[in-house]
Write an enzyme that holds these catalytic residues in place. Structure first.
Site, PDB file in Angstrom:
ATOM      1  CG  HIS A 136      -1.583   1.080   1.495  1.00  0.00           C
ATOM      2  ND1 HIS A 136      -3.329   1.311   1.575  1.00  0.00           N
ATOM      3  CD2 HIS A 136      -1.142   2.561   1.920  1.00  0.00           C
ATOM      4  CE1 HIS A 136      -3.331   2.832   1.744  1.00  0.00           C
ATOM      5  NE2 HIS A 136      -2.219   3.289   1.505  1.00  0.00           N
ATOM      6  CD  GLU A 137       1.863   2.925   4.006  1.00  0.00           C
ATOM      7  OE1 GLU A 137       2.080   4.674   2.788  1.00  0.00           O
ATOM      8  OE2 GLU A 137       0.792   3.554   4.630  1.00  0.00           O
ATOM      9  CG  HIS A 140       0.183   6.493  -0.519  1.00  0.00           C
ATOM     10  ND1 HIS A 140      -1.077   7.154  -0.887  1.00  0.00           N
ATOM     11  CD2 HIS A 140      -0.285   6.037   1.107  1.00  0.00           C
ATOM     12  CE1 HIS A 140      -1.924   6.477  -0.003  1.00  0.00           C
ATOM     13  NE2 HIS A 140      -1.467   5.971   0.833  1.00  0.00           N
TER      14      HIS A 140
END
Length: 292
Positions: A136-137, A140
């Site tokens: 997820h990170e 980003h």
């Protein structure tokens, strides 16, 4: 990433159009709109500052330190594998010495990025769940969400500043020339900053949905991230961070809302409700054959 999308790119574009519309409307009331270019220039300058300094600001706010592979072998292994899978450079890795479970990524591009985990999240999650969070990170960073967030924050701040100037200087036009009238202008001066803040928060929320979906596609395991989010919801509620101005400025970068938000506070949260994020991930697992 493939599969069903939630039209977040289109939503983000629409939200930016709304921010510009609010900005232009307010700008027309100062000197008949002749200074609008100045406010646009200041917005660009604010965006550039936030974009170029986002990494250092976030790292300092969380008192994080760089870690070696010897110190965090699992974190290094996961990020190295996912970076290779995405054909992207590996970011710098940091750990924040706080028991509150959370993680964030920052940096102006994949070549100048950092991923940070708190000690709390490293203790709370197993390796499969941690992989979901780190995927997820990383998304980003790959989706350039730092730039998007910086632009949204700069415009929201500028709209608030313009509204305050109009309030103190009487709108820049006489009541006779003011098509809104005194009451209408006063209402706009109050509602415009509120609308700008809500639009900025909506942009943050759509980017969280994107990172959930794209990160789960990168790891190939949506249920791992869903499981991590369940634990994070309980963990951040039990150990919320103190809501300071320094942390408030970087809280939107974190995978979970680090503050205790209840009731009306949820309206102004930078993150979507956890139950909705988890439901989307579970739906993704069912519809795309990820169930194990």
């Amino acid at each position: 990433m493939g599969g069903r999308k939630y039209f977040n790119g289109l939503k983000t574009t629409g939200l930016f159009v709304l921010l510009w519309a609010v900005m232009l409307t307010l700008g027309t009331f100062i000197g008949g709109g002749q200074y609008l270019w100045l406010f646009a220039l200041l917005s660009v300058a604010g965006t550039a500052f936030g974009y170029w300094n986002s990494a250092s600001l976030a790292i300092r706010a969380m008192h994080a330190r760089p870690v070696t592979e010897v110190e965090q072998p699992a974190m290094y292994r996961i990020v190295r594998d996912l970076s290779r899978e995405a054909n992207q450079p590996m970011p710098q890795l940091y750990v924040s010495p706080t028991a509150a479970p959370n993680a964030f990524a920052t940096g102006r591009n994949p070549q100048n990025s950092a991923v940070c985990c708190t000690e709390g999240i490293l203790e709370l999650l197993d390796e499969r769940e941690l992989r979901g969070v780190l995927g997820h990170e990383l998304m980003h960073v790959y989706n350039r969400d730092i730039l998007i967030g910086s632009v949204a924050a700069a415009f929201a701040g500028m709209i608030t500043a313009v509204a305050q100037m109009l309030f103190f200087f009487g709108g820049g036009q006489s009541n006779r020339e003011n098509p809104l009238g005194a009451i209408g202008l006063l209402a706009m001066l109050i509602l415009a900053p509120l609308a700008a803040s809500l639009i900025r928060l909506a942009i943050s929320r759509t980017r969280e949905y994107d990172a959930d979906e794209d990160g789960a596609s990168l790891t190939g395991d949506p249920l791992a991230l869903a499981s991590a989010l369940r634990k994070l919801e309980q963990g951040t509620r039990a150990r919320p961070l103190k809501d300071t101005p320094q942390l408030e400025n970087v809280s939107h970068m974190m995978i979970a809302n680090p503050f205790r938000g209840e009731g009306l506070a949820n309206l102004f949260a930078t993150h979507p409700p956890m139950d909705q994020r988890i439901a989307r991930l579970e739906d993704m697992a069912r519809n795309r054959g990820y169930l194990r």
